[in-house]
Each structure stands twice: as structure tokens, then as C-alpha cells.
Design a protein around this motif. Structure first.
Motif, PDB file in Angstrom:
ATOM      1  N   THR A  65       0.155   9.910  14.917  1.00 58.77           N
ATOM      2  CA  THR A  65       0.090   8.692  14.480  1.00 58.77           C
ATOM      3  C   THR A  65      -1.134   8.024  14.486  1.00 58.77           C
ATOM      4  N   ARG A  66      -1.828   7.319  13.578  1.00 56.67           N
ATOM      5  CA  ARG A  66      -3.037   6.816  13.939  1.00 56.67           C
ATOM      6  C   ARG A  66      -3.024   5.629  14.536  1.00 56.67           C
ATOM      7  N   VAL A  67      -4.198   5.209  14.990  1.00 55.79           N
ATOM      8  CA  VAL A  67      -4.202   3.970  15.860  1.00 55.79           C
ATOM      9  C   VAL A  67      -5.398   3.076  15.465  1.00 55.79           C
ATOM     10  N   LEU A  92       0.368   2.353  11.201  1.00 53.43           N
ATOM     11  CA  LEU A  92      -0.794   2.529  12.250  1.00 53.43           C
ATOM     12  C   LEU A  92       0.008   1.934  13.527  1.00 53.43           C
ATOM     13  N   THR A  93      -0.414   2.281  14.564  1.00 58.63           N
ATOM     14  CA  THR A  93      -0.395   1.750  16.037  1.00 58.63           C
ATOM     15  C   THR A  93      -1.240   0.703  16.106  1.00 58.63           C
ATOM     16  N   VAL A  94      -0.996  -0.541  16.461  1.00 60.63           N
ATOM     17  CA  VAL A  94      -2.225  -1.638  16.369  1.00 60.63           C
ATOM     18  C   VAL A  94      -2.294  -2.266  17.788  1.00 60.63           C
ATOM     19  N   LEU A  95      -3.652  -2.176  18.292  1.00 61.07           N
ATOM     20  CA  LEU A  95      -3.842  -2.856  19.539  1.00 61.07           C
ATOM     21  C   LEU A  95      -4.512  -4.460  18.971  1.00 61.07           C
ATOM     22  N   ALA A 145       2.641  -1.821  18.838  1.00 58.38           N
ATOM     23  CA  ALA A 145       1.552  -2.850  19.130  1.00 58.38           C
ATOM     24  C   ALA A 145       1.597  -3.168  20.571  1.00 58.38           C
ATOM     25  N   SER A 146       0.608  -3.708  21.010  1.00 56.51           N
ATOM     26  CA  SER A 146       0.247  -4.427  22.061  1.00 56.51           C
ATOM     27  C   SER A 146      -1.259  -5.114  22.038  1.00 56.51           C
ATOM     28  N   ALA A 147      -0.987  -6.125  23.097  1.00 57.31           N
ATOM     29  CA  ALA A 147      -2.152  -7.137  23.088  1.00 57.31           C
ATOM     30  C   ALA A 147      -3.006  -6.751  24.091  1.00 57.31           C
ATOM     31  N   GLU A 205      -6.919   4.160  24.635  1.00 58.52           N
ATOM     32  CA  GLU A 205      -6.934   5.661  24.782  1.00 58.52           C
ATOM     33  C   GLU A 205      -5.872   6.097  25.869  1.00 58.52           C
ATOM     34  N   ARG A 206      -5.728   4.986  26.819  1.00 60.70           N
ATOM     35  CA  ARG A 206      -4.551   5.288  27.912  1.00 60.70           C
ATOM     36  C   ARG A 206      -3.302   5.278  27.324  1.00 60.70           C
ATOM     37  N   LEU A 207      -3.179   4.280  26.370  1.00 61.82           N
ATOM     38  CA  LEU A 207      -1.727   3.955  25.769  1.00 61.82           C
ATOM     39  C   LEU A 207      -1.336   4.922  24.868  1.00 61.82           C
TER      40      LEU A 207
END
Length: 242
Positions: free
Chosen positions: A2-4, A27-30, A54-56, A75-77
């Protein structure tokens, strides 16, 4: 895999639309935010309810320590980052002779230094096949009175973008900027008389203001399939200027 994506300023009108569109693309989103946690959590909730991830994360885009921590967190998540979209920016308007220098400094800090700091981390960390997308503005071409300082800050973003694209040689990472024209967001409407808004809505041959999803569509293209577009400023304005 999965792309981030990291989207800065993801609680704003365009930023939120971009975050939600990239999530829709898979995409996973920050979701980065400067101070409004409630709105950031709303964006995360919208994405997750639609089946995305997603996360904030809160950070000052101009603070290199906080932005380094943001990249550490993604990178950690999620293991890494593939797309970085710099939508964070502020716009303070006045004729050059009347603009308060503290307003110039505020725009410089967010629009120029902030873009630089985020781009620096992005250039070091974005994975092969990724994309860095900055935000410029069509006002760099239109030379609209009262926009002197804002347009100058976005001209600096153009210069950073075009040079960084060449500095990324050998990494298979594209670097581009999107330059919206008048777009129906709270940032655009703030302080503008209705007559000015109506005139702007007729300026493009398509005879309307841009919408946030118009801009997000271009970001989606640059973040994904548009691998042969690199080192460009894309004027996303419905034909107001080219």
C-alpha cells in the motif's frame, strides 16, 4: 504494498479534499494539521468510515524538528512514505506599500520555509517511484494588485520545485507544483466583496470558480499515473492563465 501519503494542511478546503481523494485512490494518508485537531480528526474519520486508513499528526511545517518527527511517525506507523503533498499555506493581502512586514514574515515562514522544510524531509525519505507535490498559485502569472507578497512567496515555491526535480535525478521520484486559480475555499472567500467573487467566477472560459475537487483530481494524477510529468508547474485554473 500500500502506498502512503503525507498531506500537509489537510484540514483546509483543498487539503482536506486532497487527503480524502488520495485515500479514495487507495493510499494510506497521514493527515497533517497545524492546530485544529477537531477538523483533523474529522478528516481521519471520513477516510476510515469510507474504508480507508488514516491518522493525524500535529506539526509546525516551518519547524524542522517537528517535521522530522512527522516523517518518523509515518515510517513507524506505515513503513515509509511515497507521496508528499504540501498544501499548507497562508495568504495575507495588501498593496506592497501597505503590507505589514510581520505579515510578509508570516507568509515567508509558512509558504517558503515550510515548503522547504517539508520538501527537505520528503527528498530524503520518499521511496522510489514516489512523488513530491508542492502548491504554487496562478497569481504568479496574473500579477493581481494586493497579492504582491503572496505571489512572491509562491514564486519561491516554483523555483524550489523545478530545482528539486533535477536534484532528485536517479531516484525515480517526480517533483511538481500545482498552481490553482480562484478556488471556492474559505481562504479564498475571506475578506472579498461579492463583486470581486462574481468577477473571478466569470474570468475563466468555463465561467465558474474552481472547486477543491478540481484541484484534488490533478493531485491524484501527479501522485499516481503521471510518471512522465516532472519538474513542472501545472496551472490548474480553468483557463484563467497559462
Amino acid at each position: 504494498m500500500t502506498r502512503v501519503a503525507i498531506v500537509t494542511g489537510a484540514t483546509g478546503g483543498i487539503g482536506r479534499e486532497v487527503a480524502e481523494r488520495l485515500a479514495k485512490d487507495g493510499l494510506t494518508v497521514l493527515v497533517h494539521y497545524a492546530g485544529n485537531k477537531v477538523r483533523a480528526d474529522e478528516v481521519v474519520e471520513t477516510i476510515t468510515k469510507a474504508g480507508g486508513t488514516a491518522s493525524a499528526f500535529q506539526a509546525d511545517v516551518a519547524d524542522e524538528t517537528q517535521i522530522e518527527a512527522l516523517f518518523d511517525e509515518v515510517e513507524r506507523l506505515y513503513g515509509g512514505v511515497d507521496v508528499v503533498v504540501n498544501t499548507a499555506g497562508i495568504m495575507l493581502l495588501a498593496p506592497l506599500t501597505e503590507l505589514k512586514l510581520e505579515d510578509l514574515d508570516r507568509m515567508h515562514r509558512t509558504n517558503i520555509r515550510g515548503t522547504f522544510v517539508v520538501s527537505q524531509q520528503a527528498a530524503r525519505r520518499v521511496r522510489e517511484g514516489g512523488a513530491i507535490i508542492n502548491f504554487s498559485s496562478t497569481v504568479t502569472k496574473l500579477a493581481v494588485p494586493t497579492y504582491t507578497a503572496y505571489a512572491a512567496s509562491k514564486g519561491a515555491v516554483d523555483a524550489m520545485t523545478l530545482t528539486l526535480a533535477k536534484e532528485m535525478r536517479g531516484r525515480n521520484v517526480t517533483v511538481n507544483a500545482v498552481a490553482p486559480g480562484p478556488t471556492a475555499t474559505p481562504l479564498y472567500f475571506e475578506g472579498k466583496p461579492q463583486a470581486v467573487i462574481e468577477a473571478a467566477s466569470k474570468a475563466a472560459p468555463l465561467e465558474r470558480l474552481g472547486q477543491p475537487d478540481d484541484i484534488a483530481e490533478v493531485i491524484s494524477f501527479l501522485a499516481g499515473p503521471a510518471r512522465w510529468i516532472n519538474g513542472q508547474v501545472i496551472y490548474t485554473n480553468g483557463g484563467v492563465a497559462a
